[in-house]
Design a protein around this motif. Sequence first.
Motif, PDB file in Angstrom:
ATOM      1  N   ALA A  19      -2.695  -7.322  -8.277  1.00  0.00           N
ATOM      2  CA  ALA A  19      -3.080  -6.021  -8.833  1.00  0.00           C
ATOM      3  C   ALA A  19      -4.549  -6.044  -9.264  1.00  0.00           C
ATOM      4  O   ALA A  19      -5.288  -5.084  -9.013  1.00  0.00           O
ATOM      5  CB  ALA A  19      -2.178  -5.652 -10.010  1.00  0.00           C
ATOM      6  N   GLN A  20      -4.971  -7.131  -9.890  1.00  0.00           N
ATOM      7  CA  GLN A  20      -6.367  -7.246 -10.308  1.00  0.00           C
ATOM      8  C   GLN A  20      -7.291  -7.232  -9.090  1.00  0.00           C
ATOM      9  O   GLN A  20      -8.322  -6.559  -9.096  1.00  0.00           O
ATOM     10  CB  GLN A  20      -6.584  -8.536 -11.118  1.00  0.00           C
ATOM     11  CG  GLN A  20      -8.009  -8.721 -11.593  1.00  0.00           C
ATOM     12  CD  GLN A  20      -8.481  -7.600 -12.510  1.00  0.00           C
ATOM     13  OE1 GLN A  20      -7.701  -7.009 -13.252  1.00  0.00           O
ATOM     14  NE2 GLN A  20      -9.756  -7.285 -12.435  1.00  0.00           N
ATOM     15  N   ARG A  23      -7.505  -3.693  -7.833  1.00  0.00           N
ATOM     16  CA  ARG A  23      -8.395  -2.871  -8.673  1.00  0.00           C
ATOM     17  C   ARG A  23      -9.856  -3.109  -8.317  1.00  0.00           C
ATOM     18  O   ARG A  23     -10.647  -2.165  -8.250  1.00  0.00           O
ATOM     19  CB  ARG A  23      -8.167  -3.170 -10.158  1.00  0.00           C
ATOM     20  CG  ARG A  23      -6.930  -2.543 -10.716  1.00  0.00           C
ATOM     21  CD  ARG A  23      -6.839  -2.739 -12.225  1.00  0.00           C
ATOM     22  NE  ARG A  23      -5.446  -2.819 -12.606  1.00  0.00           N
ATOM     23  CZ  ARG A  23      -4.750  -3.933 -12.782  1.00  0.00           C
ATOM     24  NH1 ARG A  23      -5.326  -5.109 -12.671  1.00  0.00           N
ATOM     25  NH2 ARG A  23      -3.480  -3.891 -13.096  1.00  0.00           N
ATOM     26  N   GLN A  24     -10.215  -4.366  -8.088  1.00  0.00           N
ATOM     27  CA  GLN A  24     -11.596  -4.690  -7.711  1.00  0.00           C
ATOM     28  C   GLN A  24     -11.946  -4.081  -6.355  1.00  0.00           C
ATOM     29  O   GLN A  24     -13.048  -3.551  -6.175  1.00  0.00           O
ATOM     30  CB  GLN A  24     -11.797  -6.205  -7.681  1.00  0.00           C
ATOM     31  CG  GLN A  24     -11.780  -6.835  -9.044  1.00  0.00           C
ATOM     32  CD  GLN A  24     -11.782  -8.353  -8.993  1.00  0.00           C
ATOM     33  OE1 GLN A  24     -11.533  -8.957  -7.961  1.00  0.00           O
ATOM     34  NE2 GLN A  24     -12.063  -8.969 -10.125  1.00  0.00           N
ATOM     35  N   ILE A  26     -10.601  -1.411  -5.027  1.00  0.00           N
ATOM     36  CA  ILE A  26     -10.698   0.038  -5.229  1.00  0.00           C
ATOM     37  C   ILE A  26     -12.050   0.393  -5.828  1.00  0.00           C
ATOM     38  O   ILE A  26     -12.706   1.338  -5.393  1.00  0.00           O
ATOM     39  CB  ILE A  26      -9.532   0.549  -6.101  1.00  0.00           C
ATOM     40  CG1 ILE A  26      -8.238   0.527  -5.285  1.00  0.00           C
ATOM     41  CG2 ILE A  26      -9.814   1.940  -6.668  1.00  0.00           C
ATOM     42  CD1 ILE A  26      -6.977   0.766  -6.086  1.00  0.00           C
ATOM     43  N   ARG A  27     -12.497  -0.370  -6.822  1.00  0.00           N
ATOM     44  CA  ARG A  27     -13.814  -0.148  -7.424  1.00  0.00           C
ATOM     45  C   ARG A  27     -14.917  -0.283  -6.382  1.00  0.00           C
ATOM     46  O   ARG A  27     -15.829   0.547  -6.298  1.00  0.00           O
ATOM     47  CB  ARG A  27     -14.051  -1.155  -8.557  1.00  0.00           C
ATOM     48  CG  ARG A  27     -14.288  -0.492  -9.889  1.00  0.00           C
ATOM     49  CD  ARG A  27     -14.500  -1.495 -11.014  1.00  0.00           C
ATOM     50  NE  ARG A  27     -13.199  -1.827 -11.617  1.00  0.00           N
ATOM     51  CZ  ARG A  27     -12.637  -3.022 -11.625  1.00  0.00           C
ATOM     52  NH1 ARG A  27     -13.258  -4.054 -11.120  1.00  0.00           N
ATOM     53  NH2 ARG A  27     -11.466  -3.218 -12.175  1.00  0.00           N
ATOM     54  N   ASP A  71      -5.029   2.420  -0.815  1.00  0.00           N
ATOM     55  CA  ASP A  71      -5.167   1.339  -1.800  1.00  0.00           C
ATOM     56  C   ASP A  71      -4.626   1.760  -3.155  1.00  0.00           C
ATOM     57  O   ASP A  71      -3.939   0.992  -3.831  1.00  0.00           O
ATOM     58  CB  ASP A  71      -6.635   0.920  -1.945  1.00  0.00           C
ATOM     59  CG  ASP A  71      -7.172   0.177  -0.746  1.00  0.00           C
ATOM     60  OD1 ASP A  71      -6.373  -0.223   0.131  1.00  0.00           O
ATOM     61  OD2 ASP A  71      -8.413  -0.008  -0.678  1.00  0.00           O
ATOM     62  N   GLU A  72      -4.940   2.984  -3.572  1.00  0.00           N
ATOM     63  CA  GLU A  72      -4.474   3.477  -4.866  1.00  0.00           C
ATOM     64  C   GLU A  72      -2.955   3.618  -4.882  1.00  0.00           C
ATOM     65  O   GLU A  72      -2.312   3.279  -5.882  1.00  0.00           O
ATOM     66  CB  GLU A  72      -5.154   4.812  -5.192  1.00  0.00           C
ATOM     67  CG  GLU A  72      -6.616   4.652  -5.523  1.00  0.00           C
ATOM     68  CD  GLU A  72      -7.354   5.969  -5.675  1.00  0.00           C
ATOM     69  OE1 GLU A  72      -8.366   5.980  -6.403  1.00  0.00           O
ATOM     70  OE2 GLU A  72      -6.934   6.983  -5.068  1.00  0.00           O
ATOM     71  N   LEU A  75      -1.515   0.083  -5.104  1.00  0.00           N
ATOM     72  CA  LEU A  75      -1.693  -0.453  -6.454  1.00  0.00           C
ATOM     73  C   LEU A  75      -0.698   0.204  -7.414  1.00  0.00           C
ATOM     74  O   LEU A  75      -0.089  -0.482  -8.234  1.00  0.00           O
ATOM     75  CB  LEU A  75      -3.125  -0.248  -6.947  1.00  0.00           C
ATOM     76  CG  LEU A  75      -3.400  -0.695  -8.384  1.00  0.00           C
ATOM     77  CD1 LEU A  75      -3.095  -2.181  -8.575  1.00  0.00           C
ATOM     78  CD2 LEU A  75      -4.827  -0.365  -8.771  1.00  0.00           C
ATOM     79  N   ASP A  76      -0.530   1.494  -7.295  1.00  0.00           N
ATOM     80  CA  ASP A  76       0.419   2.196  -8.155  1.00  0.00           C
ATOM     81  C   ASP A  76       1.831   1.632  -7.981  1.00  0.00           C
ATOM     82  O   ASP A  76       2.533   1.371  -8.962  1.00  0.00           O
ATOM     83  CB  ASP A  76       0.408   3.696  -7.845  1.00  0.00           C
ATOM     84  CG  ASP A  76       1.283   4.475  -8.803  1.00  0.00           C
ATOM     85  OD1 ASP A  76       1.114   4.334 -10.028  1.00  0.00           O
ATOM     86  OD2 ASP A  76       2.152   5.227  -8.309  1.00  0.00           O
ATOM     87  N   GLU A  79       1.970  -1.827  -9.544  1.00  0.00           N
ATOM     88  CA  GLU A  79       2.004  -1.750 -11.015  1.00  0.00           C
ATOM     89  C   GLU A  79       3.380  -1.295 -11.518  1.00  0.00           C
ATOM     90  O   GLU A  79       3.837  -1.750 -12.569  1.00  0.00           O
ATOM     91  CB  GLU A  79       0.892  -0.845 -11.520  1.00  0.00           C
ATOM     92  CG  GLU A  79      -0.475  -1.507 -11.386  1.00  0.00           C
ATOM     93  CD  GLU A  79      -1.619  -0.626 -11.837  1.00  0.00           C
ATOM     94  OE1 GLU A  79      -1.485   0.628 -11.772  1.00  0.00           O
ATOM     95  OE2 GLU A  79      -2.652  -1.166 -12.229  1.00  0.00           O
TER      96      GLU A  79
END
Length: 86
Positions: A19-20, A23-24, A26-27, A71-72, A75-76, A79
């Motif tokens: 997940a981390q 997030r990276q 996605i950023r 990707d979002e 990730l959702d 999570e």
Amino acid sequence: MAAEAVRTESPCAMMRRAAQSARQEIRRRRDEISRLQGELGHLQGQPDPDQTAITALKQRLEVLKEQLKQDELSLDTLEQVISENC
């Protein structure tokens, strides 16, 4: 050493690490989209804009936006699994 960590890492820890990482990514993808949008705006503001470059940038932006959406969503989902199981 890394192989040892993988063998002893719990499933929850692995999912949190994934997940981390997501997030990276996605950023990074959002930053790239922002950069390309700025470049597109700059090109469109030129007196005689290069239509081929503009079209290529628009296509690249669409691909990146679709990847970001996927990707979002991934990730959702990850999570949700983490919150339900860890």
